[in-house]
Design a protein around this motif. Sequence first.
Motif, mmCIF file in Angstrom:
data_model
loop_
_atom_site.group_PDB
_atom_site.id
_atom_site.type_symbol
_atom_site.label_atom_id
_atom_site.label_comp_id
_atom_site.label_asym_id
_atom_site.label_seq_id
_atom_site.Cartn_x
_atom_site.Cartn_y
_atom_site.Cartn_z
ATOM 1 N N ASN A 105 0.818 -1.214 0.000
ATOM 2 C CA ASN A 105 0.000 0.000 0.000
ATOM 3 C C ASN A 105 0.849 1.260 0.000
ATOM 4 O OD1 ASN A 105 -2.369 -1.497 0.029
ATOM 5 N ND2 ASN A 105 -2.512 -1.504 2.254
ATOM 6 N N LEU A 109 1.138 4.261 -2.773
ATOM 7 C CA LEU A 109 0.997 5.695 -2.517
ATOM 8 C C LEU A 109 2.215 6.458 -3.004
ATOM 9 C CD1 LEU A 109 -0.414 8.138 -1.300
ATOM 10 C CD2 LEU A 109 0.506 7.485 0.934
ATOM 11 N N GLN A 112 1.905 6.937 -6.660
ATOM 12 C CA GLN A 112 0.957 8.009 -6.988
ATOM 13 C C GLN A 112 1.595 9.383 -6.822
ATOM 14 O OE1 GLN A 112 -3.104 7.825 -5.356
ATOM 15 N NE2 GLN A 112 -2.660 5.734 -4.710
ATOM 16 N N MET A 166 -4.805 11.965 -1.517
ATOM 17 C CA MET A 166 -4.127 10.666 -1.536
ATOM 18 C C MET A 166 -4.101 10.027 -0.158
ATOM 19 S SD MET A 166 -0.908 11.479 -4.075
ATOM 20 C CE MET A 166 -1.128 12.545 -5.505
ATOM 21 N N GLU A 168 -6.392 9.916 1.925
ATOM 22 C CA GLU A 168 -7.678 9.294 2.250
ATOM 23 C C GLU A 168 -7.582 7.773 2.237
ATOM 24 O OE1 GLU A 168 -10.974 10.622 -0.039
ATOM 25 O OE2 GLU A 168 -10.448 12.739 0.120
ATOM 26 N N GLU A 169 -6.623 7.222 1.479
ATOM 27 C CA GLU A 169 -6.468 5.779 1.401
ATOM 28 C C GLU A 169 -5.875 5.202 2.683
ATOM 29 O OE1 GLU A 169 -4.342 4.587 -2.103
ATOM 30 O OE2 GLU A 169 -5.097 6.285 -3.260
ATOM 31 N N PHE A 170 -5.390 6.074 3.580
ATOM 32 C CA PHE A 170 -4.739 5.615 4.809
ATOM 33 C C PHE A 170 -5.368 6.295 6.020
ATOM 34 C CE2 PHE A 170 -1.906 5.015 1.317
ATOM 35 C CZ PHE A 170 -1.244 3.816 1.573
#
Length: 268
Positions: A105, A109, A112, A166, A168-170
Amino acid sequence: MRKRNKRNQEHEEHSDESWLLPYSDLMTLLLAMFIVLFGMSSVNAEKFKAVSDAFTNALGGSIFEGGTGILDDGSFSTSGANKMPKNPEDFKASVGELKRREQENLEGLKKQLDTYIKQNGLTDDLDTKLNQSQLMITISDKALFASGEAEVRQDARKLAEAISAMLEEFPDYEVIVSGHTDNVPISNKEFPSNWDLSSARALNFMKILMQNTHLDPKKFSAIGYGEYHPVSPNDTSSGRAQNRRVEVSIIRKYIDPDQKPAVTSAHE
Protein backbone atom coordinates in the motif's frame (compact mmCIF):
# COMPACT_ATOMS: atom_id res chain seq x y z
CA MET A 1 -17.26 -30.29 84.76
CA ARG A 2 -15.82 -26.81 84.85
CA LYS A 3 -12.75 -27.91 82.86
CA ARG A 4 -14.94 -29.51 80.17
CA ASN A 5 -17.00 -26.33 79.73
CA LYS A 6 -13.86 -24.26 79.45
CA ARG A 7 -12.50 -26.58 76.75
CA ASN A 8 -15.76 -26.42 74.78
CA GLN A 9 -15.83 -22.66 75.05
CA GLU A 10 -12.32 -22.35 73.64
CA HIS A 11 -13.25 -24.64 70.76
CA GLU A 12 -16.34 -22.58 69.88
CA GLU A 13 -14.42 -19.29 69.97
CA HIS A 14 -11.85 -20.59 67.49
CA SER A 15 -13.00 -19.38 64.01
CA ASP A 16 -13.21 -21.75 61.07
CA GLU A 17 -10.37 -20.80 58.66
CA SER A 18 -10.82 -23.63 56.18
CA TRP A 19 -12.00 -21.09 53.54
CA LEU A 20 -8.49 -19.64 53.33
CA LEU A 21 -7.15 -22.57 51.31
CA PRO A 22 -9.53 -22.31 48.30
CA TYR A 23 -9.36 -18.53 48.54
CA SER A 24 -5.56 -18.54 48.27
CA ASP A 25 -5.75 -20.99 45.34
CA LEU A 26 -8.21 -18.68 43.58
CA MET A 27 -5.96 -15.65 44.11
CA THR A 28 -3.00 -17.58 42.74
CA LEU A 29 -4.91 -18.54 39.59
CA LEU A 30 -6.16 -14.98 39.10
CA LEU A 31 -2.61 -13.65 39.40
CA ALA A 32 -1.43 -16.21 36.88
CA MET A 33 -4.25 -15.25 34.51
CA PHE A 34 -3.38 -11.54 34.59
CA ILE A 35 0.30 -12.24 34.07
CA VAL A 36 -0.57 -14.32 31.01
CA LEU A 37 -2.84 -11.55 29.71
CA PHE A 38 -0.02 -9.08 30.22
CA GLY A 39 2.33 -11.34 28.32
CA MET A 40 -0.17 -11.64 25.46
CA SER A 41 -0.29 -7.86 25.07
CA SER A 42 3.22 -7.99 23.58
CA VAL A 43 3.46 -8.24 19.78
CA ASN A 44 6.50 -10.49 20.23
CA ALA A 45 5.15 -14.03 19.79
CA GLU A 46 8.24 -15.65 21.29
CA LYS A 47 7.85 -13.71 24.54
CA PHE A 48 4.18 -14.63 24.66
CA LYS A 49 5.07 -18.31 24.15
CA ALA A 50 7.61 -18.17 27.00
CA VAL A 51 5.07 -16.65 29.42
CA SER A 52 2.49 -19.21 28.35
CA ASP A 53 4.81 -22.17 28.97
CA ALA A 54 5.85 -20.78 32.35
CA PHE A 55 2.25 -21.01 33.58
CA THR A 56 1.24 -24.22 31.85
CA ASN A 57 1.15 -26.20 35.09
CA ALA A 58 -0.77 -23.54 37.01
CA LEU A 59 -3.42 -23.11 34.32
CA GLY A 60 -3.75 -26.72 33.27
CA GLY A 61 -2.49 -26.55 29.71
CA SER A 62 -0.49 -24.58 27.19
CA ILE A 63 -2.18 -21.70 25.45
CA PHE A 64 -0.50 -22.53 22.19
CA GLU A 65 -0.78 -26.30 22.36
CA GLY A 66 -4.53 -26.60 22.73
CA GLY A 67 -4.58 -27.65 26.40
CA THR A 68 -7.26 -26.84 28.92
CA GLY A 69 -5.95 -23.42 29.86
CA ILE A 70 -8.29 -20.49 30.44
CA LEU A 71 -7.44 -18.94 27.06
CA ASP A 72 -7.68 -22.04 24.89
CA ASP A 73 -10.78 -20.80 23.10
CA GLY A 74 -8.60 -18.24 21.31
CA SER A 75 -10.86 -15.39 22.35
CA PHE A 76 -8.01 -12.95 22.93
CA SER A 77 -7.49 -10.44 20.15
CA THR A 78 -4.93 -7.69 19.60
CA SER A 79 -6.08 -4.12 18.98
CA GLY A 80 -9.60 -5.31 18.27
CA ALA A 81 -8.35 -7.14 15.20
CA ASN A 82 -8.72 -10.80 14.27
CA LYS A 83 -8.21 -13.55 16.83
CA MET A 84 -4.61 -14.30 17.67
CA PRO A 85 -3.50 -17.62 16.18
CA LYS A 86 -2.76 -20.30 18.78
CA ASN A 87 0.31 -21.47 16.90
CA PRO A 88 3.26 -19.04 17.20
CA GLU A 89 4.26 -19.76 13.61
CA ASP A 90 0.75 -18.82 12.47
CA PHE A 91 1.01 -15.63 14.51
CA LYS A 92 4.28 -14.71 12.83
CA ALA A 93 2.79 -15.47 9.43
CA SER A 94 -0.22 -13.27 10.20
CA VAL A 95 1.98 -10.33 11.21
CA GLY A 96 4.15 -10.93 8.17
CA GLU A 97 1.10 -10.76 5.92
CA LEU A 98 0.00 -7.46 7.49
CA LYS A 99 3.47 -6.04 6.96
CA ARG A 100 3.50 -7.24 3.36
CA ARG A 101 0.16 -5.59 2.61
CA GLU A 102 1.29 -2.38 4.30
CA GLN A 103 4.44 -2.35 2.19
CA GLU A 104 2.40 -2.79 -0.99
CA ASN A 105 0.00 0.00 0.00
CA LEU A 106 2.77 2.44 0.87
CA GLU A 107 4.61 1.63 -2.33
CA GLY A 108 1.38 2.31 -4.22
CA LEU A 109 1.00 5.70 -2.52
CA LYS A 110 4.61 6.57 -3.27
CA LYS A 111 4.01 5.72 -6.91
CA GLN A 112 0.96 8.01 -6.99
CA LEU A 113 2.96 10.83 -5.46
CA ASP A 114 5.89 10.36 -7.80
CA THR A 115 3.52 10.40 -10.78
CA TYR A 116 1.91 13.62 -9.54
CA ILE A 117 5.32 15.21 -9.00
CA LYS A 118 6.48 14.32 -12.51
CA GLN A 119 3.26 15.37 -14.23
CA ASN A 120 3.29 18.77 -12.52
CA GLY A 121 6.98 19.51 -13.03
CA LEU A 122 7.78 19.44 -9.29
CA THR A 123 10.82 17.17 -9.35
CA ASP A 124 13.06 20.00 -8.07
CA ASP A 125 10.74 20.84 -5.17
CA LEU A 126 9.33 17.52 -3.97
CA ASP A 127 10.80 14.16 -3.08
CA THR A 128 9.44 10.92 -1.60
CA LYS A 129 11.24 8.25 0.35
CA LEU A 130 9.96 4.99 1.81
CA ASN A 131 11.99 3.45 4.63
CA GLN A 132 11.47 1.02 7.50
CA SER A 133 9.53 3.47 9.65
CA GLN A 134 7.59 5.76 7.32
CA LEU A 135 6.77 7.14 3.91
CA MET A 136 8.09 10.69 3.86
CA ILE A 137 7.16 13.49 1.46
CA THR A 138 9.73 16.30 1.47
CA ILE A 139 8.60 19.68 0.10
CA SER A 140 10.98 22.59 -0.51
CA ASP A 141 9.99 25.81 1.24
CA LYS A 142 10.05 27.76 -2.05
CA ALA A 143 7.27 25.51 -3.37
CA LEU A 144 5.00 26.63 -0.51
CA PHE A 145 6.05 29.92 1.09
CA ALA A 146 7.47 33.32 0.37
CA SER A 147 10.85 33.98 2.00
CA GLY A 148 10.55 34.36 5.77
CA GLU A 149 6.78 33.81 5.75
CA ALA A 150 4.58 30.97 6.98
CA GLU A 151 1.37 31.42 5.00
CA VAL A 152 1.01 28.84 2.23
CA ARG A 153 0.80 30.64 -1.11
CA GLN A 154 -2.50 30.38 -2.96
CA ASP A 155 -0.88 28.68 -5.94
CA ALA A 156 0.65 26.09 -3.60
CA ARG A 157 -2.57 25.10 -1.88
CA LYS A 158 -3.36 22.79 -4.80
CA LEU A 159 -0.37 20.67 -3.81
CA ALA A 160 -1.56 20.31 -0.21
CA GLU A 161 -5.04 19.42 -1.41
CA ALA A 162 -3.67 16.75 -3.76
CA ILE A 163 -1.66 15.18 -0.94
CA SER A 164 -4.67 15.21 1.38
CA ALA A 165 -6.75 13.41 -1.27
CA MET A 166 -4.13 10.67 -1.54
CA LEU A 167 -4.00 10.31 2.25
CA GLU A 168 -7.68 9.29 2.25
CA GLU A 169 -6.47 5.78 1.40
CA PHE A 170 -4.74 5.61 4.81
CA PRO A 171 -7.35 6.81 7.31
CA ASP A 172 -5.91 4.84 10.25
CA TYR A 173 -2.31 5.96 9.87
CA GLU A 174 -0.56 8.57 11.97
CA VAL A 175 0.64 11.54 9.90
CA ILE A 176 3.24 14.00 11.17
CA VAL A 177 3.89 17.32 9.44
CA SER A 178 7.25 18.81 10.39
CA GLY A 179 8.77 22.18 9.52
CA HIS A 180 12.52 22.84 9.11
CA THR A 181 14.65 25.92 8.46
CA ASP A 182 18.29 26.72 7.74
CA ASN A 183 20.53 28.21 10.41
CA VAL A 184 20.21 31.84 9.31
CA PRO A 185 18.77 33.64 12.36
CA ILE A 186 15.35 35.24 12.08
CA SER A 187 13.97 37.70 14.58
CA ASN A 188 10.99 39.87 13.82
CA LYS A 189 7.65 40.72 15.35
CA GLU A 190 5.93 37.68 13.89
CA PHE A 191 8.71 35.07 14.27
CA PRO A 192 11.21 35.61 17.09
CA SER A 193 13.17 32.50 16.09
CA ASN A 194 13.47 29.70 13.55
CA TRP A 195 11.51 27.52 16.00
CA ASP A 196 8.52 29.81 15.56
CA LEU A 197 8.84 29.98 11.78
CA SER A 198 9.19 26.22 11.31
CA SER A 199 6.29 25.49 13.68
CA ALA A 200 3.99 27.99 11.95
CA ARG A 201 4.81 26.58 8.52
CA ALA A 202 4.09 23.01 9.61
CA LEU A 203 0.83 24.01 11.28
CA ASN A 204 -0.40 26.08 8.33
CA PHE A 205 0.31 23.28 5.88
CA MET A 206 -1.45 20.77 8.13
CA LYS A 207 -4.50 23.04 8.37
CA ILE A 208 -4.93 22.79 4.60
CA LEU A 209 -4.71 19.01 4.80
CA MET A 210 -7.37 19.07 7.53
CA GLN A 211 -9.84 20.84 5.24
CA ASN A 212 -10.40 17.39 3.80
CA THR A 213 -13.23 16.14 6.02
CA HIS A 214 -12.41 12.51 5.18
CA LEU A 215 -9.22 12.75 7.25
CA ASP A 216 -9.24 12.19 11.02
CA PRO A 217 -7.66 15.13 12.91
CA LYS A 218 -6.72 12.79 15.76
CA LYS A 219 -4.20 11.13 13.47
CA PHE A 220 -2.38 14.37 12.56
CA SER A 221 0.21 16.45 14.39
CA ALA A 222 2.51 19.34 13.48
CA ILE A 223 6.08 19.81 14.73
CA GLY A 224 8.61 22.62 14.31
CA TYR A 225 12.26 21.54 14.34
CA GLY A 226 13.80 24.88 13.50
CA GLU A 227 17.37 24.58 12.20
CA TYR A 228 18.28 21.52 14.27
CA HIS A 229 17.58 18.69 11.82
CA PRO A 230 19.55 19.73 8.72
CA VAL A 231 19.90 17.38 5.77
CA SER A 232 22.76 19.33 4.24
CA PRO A 233 25.55 21.62 5.52
CA ASN A 234 24.46 25.21 6.00
CA ASP A 235 27.71 26.64 4.66
CA THR A 236 26.40 26.96 1.08
CA SER A 237 23.27 28.51 -0.38
CA SER A 238 22.24 25.21 -1.98
CA GLY A 239 22.68 23.41 1.34
CA ARG A 240 20.57 25.98 3.19
CA ALA A 241 17.90 25.67 0.49
CA GLN A 242 17.68 21.92 1.10
CA ASN A 243 17.28 22.46 4.83
CA ARG A 244 14.31 24.81 4.40
CA ARG A 245 11.53 22.29 3.96
CA VAL A 246 8.26 20.75 5.16
CA GLU A 247 8.06 16.99 5.61
CA VAL A 248 4.87 14.93 5.67
CA SER A 249 5.46 11.52 7.26
CA ILE A 250 3.02 8.62 7.07
CA ILE A 251 4.10 6.39 9.97
CA ARG A 252 4.10 2.63 9.51
CA LYS A 253 1.92 0.54 11.80
CA TYR A 254 3.98 -2.62 11.63
CA ILE A 255 7.59 -1.93 12.56
CA ASP A 256 10.16 -4.55 13.56
CA PRO A 257 11.23 -4.30 17.24
CA ASP A 258 14.76 -3.30 16.22
CA GLN A 259 13.47 -0.46 14.06
CA LYS A 260 13.28 3.05 15.47
CA PRO A 261 9.61 4.18 15.36
CA ALA A 262 10.35 7.87 15.71
CA VAL A 263 10.21 10.24 12.76
CA THR A 264 13.53 10.58 10.97
CA SER A 265 14.66 12.79 8.16
CA ALA A 266 14.43 11.47 4.64
CA HIS A 267 18.18 11.89 4.30
CA GLU A 268 19.22 10.40 7.65
